[in-house]
Write an enzyme that holds these catalytic residues in place. Sequence first.
Site, short mmCIF file in Angstrom:
data_model
loop_
_atom_site.label_atom_id
_atom_site.label_comp_id
_atom_site.label_asym_id
_atom_site.label_seq_id
_atom_site.Cartn_x
_atom_site.Cartn_y
_atom_site.Cartn_z
N PRO A 25 37.17 4.56 11.34
CA PRO A 25 36.28 5.63 11.83
C PRO A 25 36.58 6.00 13.28
CG PRO A 25 35.12 3.53 11.72
CD PRO A 25 36.44 3.31 11.06
N GLU A 26 36.90 7.26 13.48
CA GLU A 26 37.10 7.79 14.83
C GLU A 26 36.15 8.97 15.00
OE1 GLU A 26 41.29 8.32 15.66
OE2 GLU A 26 41.81 6.45 14.64
N LYS A 62 33.03 7.12 19.74
CA LYS A 62 32.91 6.53 18.41
C LYS A 62 31.61 5.75 18.26
CE LYS A 62 37.17 4.89 19.01
NZ LYS A 62 38.43 4.14 18.77
#
Length: 453
Positions: free
Chosen positions: A2-3, A60
Amino acid sequence: MPELPEVETARRALQEHCAGKRIVKCAAAEDTKVIDGVARDRLEEALVGRTIDAARRKGKNLWIELDSPPHPTFQFGMAGAIYIKGVELSKYKRSAISSTEEWPSKYSKLFVQMDDGLEFSFTDKRRFAKIRLVDNPEAVPPISELGPDALFEPMKLDDFMKSLSRKNVPIKSLLLDQSFISGIGNWMADEVLYQARIHPMQTASKISKDKCAALHLCIKEVIDKSLEVGADSSQFPENWIFHSREKKPGKAFVDGKKIDFITVGGRTSAYVPELQKLDGVDAATSRSKRSEDKGNNDDNKSRKGTNAPKPAKGRVNAAKGSSGKAANASDDGDEEEEAKPAKRRRKQSARAANVSTKNARGTQGNEATDEDQEAEEDVKPAKRGRKQIEKTVKGSSKEADHKDGDGEADDKIEAKPGKRRGQKTQPTEAKSLPNEVQDAGPARRPQRKARQT
């Protein structure tokens, strides 16, 4: 992983489906690695009965803004993800939960039910995520330490160029630095550098103005396109390096061009050498380094080859037969080199004397050649010590006397000294033996009395 696009997609879903609703139920996992700095029951009590005003994000990191503090924050780590029951969200490989699994998932770290029956869960398969409870998320680490958000707080082009001009680090490392610009992770950095045709190792301060402008634009375009498809990587453009960056070296291509992999800033970086080339000083430095590495490799090869010191040549064929140790063949194939050069000094003399003794013992029908006997001795470590030398000499005298049959033996004992490299040795006298040993002659048989007739 996840970015920014994945976390922003989760934030938008929470904002759309949960904002303005009251929390009626909450269940936190007993996982102190993920539930950080707050007891499980304390976290549950802080959320139940509260209303969600908004979902916020920086870089993030995501947090839910309640009608009053404290507020829960979510650091997604490697596999953190938000799931809303009945709402389709993007799934990325390391975090994807099968729709056939129980609800909430066994990987759920925080389960929340709203007053209208809607439920959402924060899951983490890898347990690198963090859930915290803080009064002011933007005022405490890690959020307080983040640089401007790549989506919400984009730098102006002039500011971006000035910032890069002051950074003497590889551009890939700089993009991963969340204190410089937040939200860009490994896959995004590879993508924007590929789209801008910039080598990951290019020093940030050495990037030309044109390429700085291209990089600035590509950051925006990659983020916008990712969010346009809800961070669903299967819908990313076909000409993105993203689709091949996790393939094995030699099998990774984009638009028919080979992808190579290097490590930059401790992270594996995918790039296309044909399109992403080092410029200016970095290119010259790279060429110089390659030349130096080539020179070192050539030097190492020469040391291992003809220029390397060679061990002494000698009795290898026989030794190979008795010891099983292979020897290296010489260029002409007629001679072979010993794996280890012969040892020198007085101890070698004693070993050579032992060899002579063994050769003298041969019997008819089972007699070994001198070469075989010497090779056999070479592969056995010589016994050491003064007493052993004396024992060897005395034994040699007795055997010689028995063989000759006339009671006479030479007063001198021949010994073969250690060989020097490239030279064949001849037997010499063991001059290094102790005086009392050298003076010892062979024992004579006692004269028998003549029989009377």
